[in-house]
Design an enzyme around this catalytic site. Structure first.
Site, PDB file in Angstrom:
ATOM      1  N   GLU A 117       0.875  -1.176   0.000  1.00  0.00           N
ATOM      2  CA  GLU A 117       0.000   0.000   0.000  1.00  0.00           C
ATOM      3  C   GLU A 117       0.907   1.220   0.000  1.00  0.00           C
ATOM      4  O   GLU A 117       1.563   1.503   1.007  1.00  0.00           O
ATOM      5  CB  GLU A 117      -0.898  -0.005   1.241  1.00  0.00           C
ATOM      6  CG  GLU A 117      -1.789  -1.229   1.268  1.00  0.00           C
ATOM      7  CD  GLU A 117      -3.005  -1.066   2.151  1.00  0.00           C
ATOM      8  OE1 GLU A 117      -3.955  -1.803   1.931  1.00  0.00           O
ATOM      9  OE2 GLU A 117      -2.990  -0.209   3.065  1.00  0.00           O
TER      10      GLU A 117
ATOM     11  N   CYS B 221      -1.972   9.135   2.632  1.00  0.00           N
ATOM     12  CA  CYS B 221      -1.716   8.529   1.324  1.00  0.00           C
ATOM     13  C   CYS B 221      -2.785   8.976   0.349  1.00  0.00           C
ATOM     14  O   CYS B 221      -2.523   9.140  -0.837  1.00  0.00           O
ATOM     15  CB  CYS B 221      -1.690   7.020   1.444  1.00  0.00           C
ATOM     16  SG  CYS B 221      -3.107   6.372   2.319  1.00  0.00           S
TER      17      CYS B 221
HETATM   18  P1  NAD Z   1       8.829   4.709   3.939  1.00  0.00           P
HETATM   19  O1  NAD Z   1       8.769   3.927   2.681  1.00  0.00           O
HETATM   20  O2  NAD Z   1       9.936   5.661   4.111  1.00  0.00           O
HETATM   21  O3  NAD Z   1       8.883   3.728   5.202  1.00  0.00           O
HETATM   22  C1  NAD Z   1       7.886   2.776   5.438  1.00  0.00           C
HETATM   23  C2  NAD Z   1       8.440   1.666   6.293  1.00  0.00           C
HETATM   24  O4  NAD Z   1       9.449   0.976   5.568  1.00  0.00           O
HETATM   25  C3  NAD Z   1       9.088   2.148   7.578  1.00  0.00           C
HETATM   26  O5  NAD Z   1       8.730   1.270   8.615  1.00  0.00           O
HETATM   27  C4  NAD Z   1      10.565   2.055   7.252  1.00  0.00           C
HETATM   28  O6  NAD Z   1      11.376   1.887   8.396  1.00  0.00           O
HETATM   29  C5  NAD Z   1      10.611   0.841   6.366  1.00  0.00           C
HETATM   30  N1  NAD Z   1      11.767   0.758   5.475  1.00  0.00           N
HETATM   31  C6  NAD Z   1      12.465   1.797   4.937  1.00  0.00           C
HETATM   32  N2  NAD Z   1      13.444   1.300   4.128  1.00  0.00           N
HETATM   33  C7  NAD Z   1      13.346  -0.046   4.162  1.00  0.00           C
HETATM   34  C8  NAD Z   1      14.078  -1.105   3.557  1.00  0.00           C
HETATM   35  N3  NAD Z   1      15.097  -0.871   2.720  1.00  0.00           N
HETATM   36  N4  NAD Z   1      13.712  -2.373   3.808  1.00  0.00           N
HETATM   37  C9  NAD Z   1      12.665  -2.641   4.626  1.00  0.00           C
HETATM   38  N5  NAD Z   1      11.964  -1.678   5.250  1.00  0.00           N
HETATM   39  C10 NAD Z   1      12.280  -0.396   5.018  1.00  0.00           C
HETATM   40  O7  NAD Z   1       7.427   5.433   4.067  1.00  0.00           O
HETATM   41  P2  NAD Z   1       6.927   6.406   5.231  1.00  0.00           P
HETATM   42  O8  NAD Z   1       7.621   7.710   5.106  1.00  0.00           O
HETATM   43  O9  NAD Z   1       6.948   5.718   6.524  1.00  0.00           O
HETATM   44  O10 NAD Z   1       5.400   6.589   4.815  1.00  0.00           O
HETATM   45  C11 NAD Z   1       4.950   7.547   3.923  1.00  0.00           C
HETATM   46  C12 NAD Z   1       4.546   6.886   2.623  1.00  0.00           C
HETATM   47  O11 NAD Z   1       3.593   5.876   2.886  1.00  0.00           O
HETATM   48  C13 NAD Z   1       3.851   7.847   1.710  1.00  0.00           C
HETATM   49  O12 NAD Z   1       4.286   7.616   0.401  1.00  0.00           O
HETATM   50  C14 NAD Z   1       2.384   7.477   1.862  1.00  0.00           C
HETATM   51  O13 NAD Z   1       1.589   7.837   0.764  1.00  0.00           O
HETATM   52  C15 NAD Z   1       2.472   6.008   2.043  1.00  0.00           C
HETATM   53  N6  NAD Z   1       1.291   5.460   2.695  1.00  0.00           N
HETATM   54  C16 NAD Z   1       0.438   4.696   1.969  1.00  0.00           C
HETATM   55  C17 NAD Z   1      -0.719   4.205   2.540  1.00  0.00           C
HETATM   56  C18 NAD Z   1      -1.696   3.382   1.753  1.00  0.00           C
HETATM   57  O14 NAD Z   1      -2.597   2.830   2.365  1.00  0.00           O
HETATM   58  N7  NAD Z   1      -1.596   3.306   0.461  1.00  0.00           N
HETATM   59  C19 NAD Z   1      -0.996   4.507   3.878  1.00  0.00           C
HETATM   60  C20 NAD Z   1      -0.094   5.283   4.592  1.00  0.00           C
HETATM   61  C21 NAD Z   1       1.050   5.752   3.989  1.00  0.00           C
END
Ligand code: NAD
Length: 693
Positions: free
Chosen positions: A465, A500
């Site tokens: 997501e 999001c």
């Molecule tokens: P992010 O991708 O930076 O991080 C998300 C998670 O991934 C965190 O827990 C982070 O520690 C982990 N992570 C980061 N690098 C990783 C790696 N290399 N391997 C494994 N895990 C890793 O995103 P964010 O800043 O936490 O969230 C914001 C984003 O999430 C925005 O783009 C938003 O639109 C999206 N989002 C989508 C939904 C949806 O339902 N579609 C809901 C909420 C947020």
């Protein structure tokens, strides 16, 4: 920040443990923290660098299959304390942190490692049991023991105030005796690990070093304390700094999970999950409903924690929790219906049915912007279906993750069915290395794309997501421009635009454009900006400091390419990560602000001449999460929405999620669905049965 020694609270003589550590001992780098079974502050374990399990009332016999009645039994036990201290012990071992077990603490550790207790010393009571004051006797340390090394003594005098002891025939396999009472009975006076490879400092003693009269000179108190403190000072748990985005101040430092601790958690989950799967669905549903009740009860405190670390206005934190409660209710109400076996046909003596088996151990890597909402989308249906879950909250919402873990446990989720991993990218990478049975990711496209590729090799389900660049079109037939402007402004700026499904692009029919933009700006100007804890604040800080630069770059890029700034456009000077709510017009699709996810308080508004142009522009994106149309004509709106490749379409609403329908993205917004019947079944594998009678 200072290192912390967690002392388990005891109703008897707790202050003595506290006072044992003088200001000189603690210096300016150590401090004490109370870990209290009464307050159940288990989340504070993550702040500790070492622990003391104190003495006190006997361990409840049911905890170790002891006899319920025995001589000198206290009558009133404290099972909550036993369970709480088990957590402390398990935590110390998982994270390899120094621990000192005193009296009851030693007995508990022996039990937890698989050993047994003497429930009453009987004849030994004359020499060991506390009467008016502690008794005194000699002990002999075992050569080659850590205790012997620490005290530098073969024998010494200690105090005594107990009537239970470690059973000499029931010493846990992993432990060895390091001291005996110096008489013929040889009551066990101390334990430590037999094999100390990969173990942190652990000393268990039956006496009370904090109460020995000459404790500052006696090596059986002073040296133990000194070595314990040295072990804490040498321990190097990696720390995660939790920052308050409203002030930039450090709230707490938490121990990060390591590759070792995460692997152990994954193993514990896989050992325990089969029993959870066998648990009746009714019981699992009941536990999830308990969780919902606990969450509702704790609404104020968890909202405050959420606001402190992500910066969303307090009322929006409360709203998030209310939204989570509604989702949990739908999922719990519908679990039976959608997870039960389904008979698909029954003819010619053959029954064909589907059984929805849990995946097994589910890994949930999550985002910070709605930790409750995006969290419950995954771990609630996963648990309902009989999976165990390793939940990694974002590093920006770790305190909330700890609250979630605590409340799930309180609700009755068994030990080792739900674990949390504290940390950022590194912890996430570790999870990708481990053999989970399914990966459910919420976060950015960049990370999701990477995770999908990594998980592909495992041939297990993976759902992503991801982000969005969600368009909203205001047609010329709307009745009330002011209210539509207010609703769409809310869709763009709620949670500071960090949703999001925030409205990220606005297209307005030219017939109403001027009026609409005026009303929109008017609405945005009416909002209160400020500290998220203050009443009526609608715009708080953004959560991540780096996002300020992203927004700033988008604004500069737009202005350089000809956009007009109607409102905002810059950071707010002072403490915290504040950015003015920003409205841009004269924008086009060459500008970053109309292409890349902004995830902040900025919106671009474009004038369009008709529906065809709106459709073309709305569809011009790599993302596909949601799209909205405001119009008086449902058919007109649906006609437009059909042409947009997005997981959700909204007519006369936006930025909303309902548990009854699937939440899913397309293209760079991800794939797979949570919520609805699809989201309940996403954590299962359908198994087909062909049954000939
Ligand atoms: P992010 O991708 O930076 O991080 C998300 C998670 O991934 C965190 O827990 C982070 O520690 C982990 N992570 C980061 N690098 C990783 C790696 N290399 N391997 C494994 N895990 C890793 O995103 P964010 O800043 O936490 O969230 C914001 C984003 O999430 C925005 O783009 C938003 O639109 C999206 N989002 C989508 C939904 C949806 O339902 N579609 C809901 C909420 C947020």
């Amino acid at each position: 920040m200072k290192k912390r020694i967690g002392i388990s609270y005891t109703t008897t003589n707790f202050q003595k443990y506290w006072d044992w550590f003088t200001p000189a001992d603690l210096g300016d780098d150590l401090e004490l923290i109370e870990l209290s079974f009464e307050k159940n502050n288990s989340e504070d374990l993550y702040q500790c660098d070492g622990f003391i399990l104190t003495g006190g009332v006997d361990v409840d016999p049911s905890f170790y299959n002891g006899k319920p009645d025995y001589p000198n039994s206290p009558g009133n036990f404290q099972p909550a304390r036993d369970r709480f201290e088990e957590k402390i012990y398990r935590y110390s071992q998982l994270y390899r942190l120094p621990l000192l077990g005193i009296c009851r603490g030693m007995q508990l550790i022996n039990i937890l490692e698989g050993g047994r207790l003497l429930q009453d010393l009987d004849g030994g009571n004359a020499r060991h049991r506390k009467e008016a004051s502690d008794k005194q006797h000699a002990v002999l340390t075992e050569e080659n023991s850590l205790l012997n090394k620490v005290t530098g003594e073969r024998s010494g005098y200690v105090n005594s105030a107990h009537h239970q002891a470690v059973d000499p025939g029931g010493i846990a396999e992993s432990l060895m005796v390091n001291a005996y009472d110096d008489n013929d009975v040889r009551i066990i006076e101390g334990l430590e690990f037999k094999d100390k490879t990969d173990k942190s400092f652990l000393l268990c003693i039956q006496w009370h070093p904090e109460r020995i009269p000459d404790k500052e000179e006696n090596r059986f108190s002073a040296n133990i304390k000194k070595e314990f403190l040295a072990a804490i000072r040498h321990s190097t748990p990696k720390k995660l700094a939790v920052i308050n985005p409203a002030t930039g101040d450090l709230i707490k430092e938490l121990n990060e999970d390591t590759a070792g601790s995460i692997a152990k958690k994954q193993k514990l989950l896989s050992t325990t999950q089969p029993a959870w799967r066998q648990e009746s669905r009714e019981r699992r549903i009941e536990i999830i409903r308990n969780f919902s009740n606990c969450l509702e009860k704790e609404m104020e405190s968890v909202s405050a924690v959420l606001t402190s670390e992500v910066g969303k206005p307090l009322q929006q934190s409360r709203n998030e929790i209310k939204g989570a409660l509604a989702r949990i209710k739908w999922l719990a109400d519908n679990a039976e219906r959608f997870l039960s076996d389904e008979t698909m046909s029954s003819s010619n003596g053959i029954v064909e049915k589907i059984v929805y088996e849990p995946l097994g151990i589910v890994c949930n890597i999550s985002a910070w912007n709605y930790p409750f909402l995006v969290g419950v989308n995954v771990f609630i249906p996963a648990l309902l279906a009989g999976n165990a879950v390793l939940y990694k909250p974002s590093e920006y919402s770790s305190l909330t993750g700890l609250q979630i873990e605590k409340l799930l446990k309180r609700a009755g989720v068994p030990e080792n069915i739900f674990h949390i991993a504290i940390g950022g990218k590194e912890a996430g990478e570790t999870l990708l290395d481990l053999p989970f049975d399914g990966y459910f990711f919420t976060g950015s496209y960049k990370t999701g794309n990477y995770i999908y590729q990594m998980v592909a090799k495992k041939m297990v389900p993976c759902q992503c997501e991801l982000g969005g660049k969600d368009p909203l079109y205001v047609a010329d037939d709307i009745k009330d421009i002011r209210s539509v402007a207010a609703a769409t402004a809310d869709g763009a700026f709620y949670n500071n635009g960090q949703s999001c499904c925030s409205v990220e692009r606005l297209y307005v029919h030219e017939h109403i454009y001027e009026n609409f933009v005026n009303e929109f700006v008017h609405e945005v100007q009416s909002w209160k900006i400020g500290s998220p804890g203050e009443k009526e604040v609608y715009i708080g800080p953004v959560t991540r400091k780096e996002q300020l630069t992203v927004i700033e770059n988008q604004v500069t890029d737009a202005i350089n390419k000809g956009a007009k700034l109607l409102l905002g456009g810059k950071r707010i000077e002072g403490k915290g990560y504040f950015f003015e709510p920003t409205v841009l017009v004269n924008v086009n699709h060459q500008m970053l602000v109309m292409k890349d996810e902004s995830f902040g308080p900025v919106i671009g508004i474009m004038r369009v001449k008709d529906d065809q142009e709106a459709i073309k522009l709305m569809a011009d994106t790599e993302y596909g999460l949601t799209a909205s149309v405001y119009s008086s004509d449902q058919r007109r709106a649906e006609h437009i929405l059909e042409r947009i490749n997005a997981g959700t379409g909204y007519w006369n609403c936006c930025d909303r999620v309902s548990a009854a329908v699937p939440w899913s993205g397309r293209k760079h917004s991800g794939f797979g669905a949570t919520l609805s019947h699809a989201g309940l079944r996403a954590f299962t594998r359908p198994k087909a049965y062909h049954l000939r009678s």
